[in-house]
Design an enzyme around this catalytic site. Structure first.
Site, PDB file in Angstrom:
ATOM      1  NE  ARG A  42     -24.802  10.487  18.112  1.00 36.50           N
ATOM      2  CZ  ARG A  42     -25.540  10.587  19.219  1.00 36.50           C
ATOM      3  NH1 ARG A  42     -26.528   9.727  19.435  1.00 36.50           N
ATOM      4  NH2 ARG A  42     -25.287  11.516  20.116  1.00 36.50           N
ATOM      5  CB  SER A 111     -32.807   4.175  19.896  1.00 37.44           C
ATOM      6  OG  SER A 111     -31.464   4.542  19.649  1.00 37.44           O
ATOM      7  CE  LYS A 140     -30.757  11.751  18.468  1.00 37.32           C
ATOM      8  NZ  LYS A 140     -31.179  10.368  18.190  1.00 37.32           N
TER       9      LYS A 140
END
Length: 210
Positions: A42, A111, A140
């Site tokens: 990521r 997700s 996040k």
């Protein structure tokens, strides 16, 4: 491609924020040494050339260990790097589009934050789901924790495996018992730790109790 739920037990999600000058590949190797069973690259800030180089290096590393490797939100890079697939969020490329670009044989993770999103993702070709945030997370800042009831509803709504993600560490992982999860996806609980291998080993042992 169907993902063996055992492969999702300890899903390591990279974050170069804690490398302190080290190499991401070395950090991932340390996580694999500790028992990580799946790896996601990521990177939101790397330019395409650097991202492709990173993805190719991690793909080779993971494949040498027989561990699945996916790229976050970049089908083009995933395919060019020889990754096993891609993971997309609700605000990324649509799952149906990602599946069309990947073809039938690559892994697609999606997700999902509720049962409706979970069912839609499965219908669009997802092989596994990431559900969260499981806890408050600093990775996040816009992610809001989902309740235990919502997470159980997600796992009950689909036939594909589900991993929890978001703020998971050794201190809270066992709170996720009884939610029907295949495993946990962990970022800082692995890569921000002073001994990545030891952290992964501990989390893997705990994840086996879910």
């Amino acid at each position: 491609m169907k993902v063996d739920p055992c492969r999702l037990r300890l899903y390591a999600v990279t974050d170069r924020a804690w490398l302190n000058g080290g190499r991401l590949a070395d950090a991932v190797a340390a996580a694999l040494d500790g028992g990580a069973t799946f790896v996601q690259l990521r990177e939101k800030a790397l330019d395409p050339a650097d991202l492709l180089a990173e993805a190719r290096e991690l793909a080779a590393l993971c494949h040498a260990r027989h561990v699945p490797f996916v790229v976050d939100d970049n089908v083009e890079i995933a395919l060019a790097a020889g990754a096993d697939g891609v993971h997309v969020g609700q605000s990324d490329m649509a799952a149906r589009r990602a599946r069309a670009l990947l073809g039938p044989d690559k892994i697609l993770g999606v997700s999902a934050h509720n049962a409706a999103e979970a069912r839609a993702a499965q219908a669009d070709g997802a092989d596994y789901l990431g559900c969260g945030a499981a806890f408050v997370t600093g990775t996040k800042l816009d992610a809001h924790p989902v309740s235990a009831e919502t997470m159980r509803a997600v796992t009950a709504a689909v036939d594909i495996p589900v991993v929890a993600i978001g703020g998971i560490d050794a201190a809270n992982i066992l709170q996720l018992q009884g939610r029907g999860l295949a495993g946990v996806a962990v970022v800082s609980g692995i890569f921000a730790q002073p001994d990545i291998t030891a952290a992964a080993r501990n989390l893997r042992a705990l994840a086996e109790q879910l």
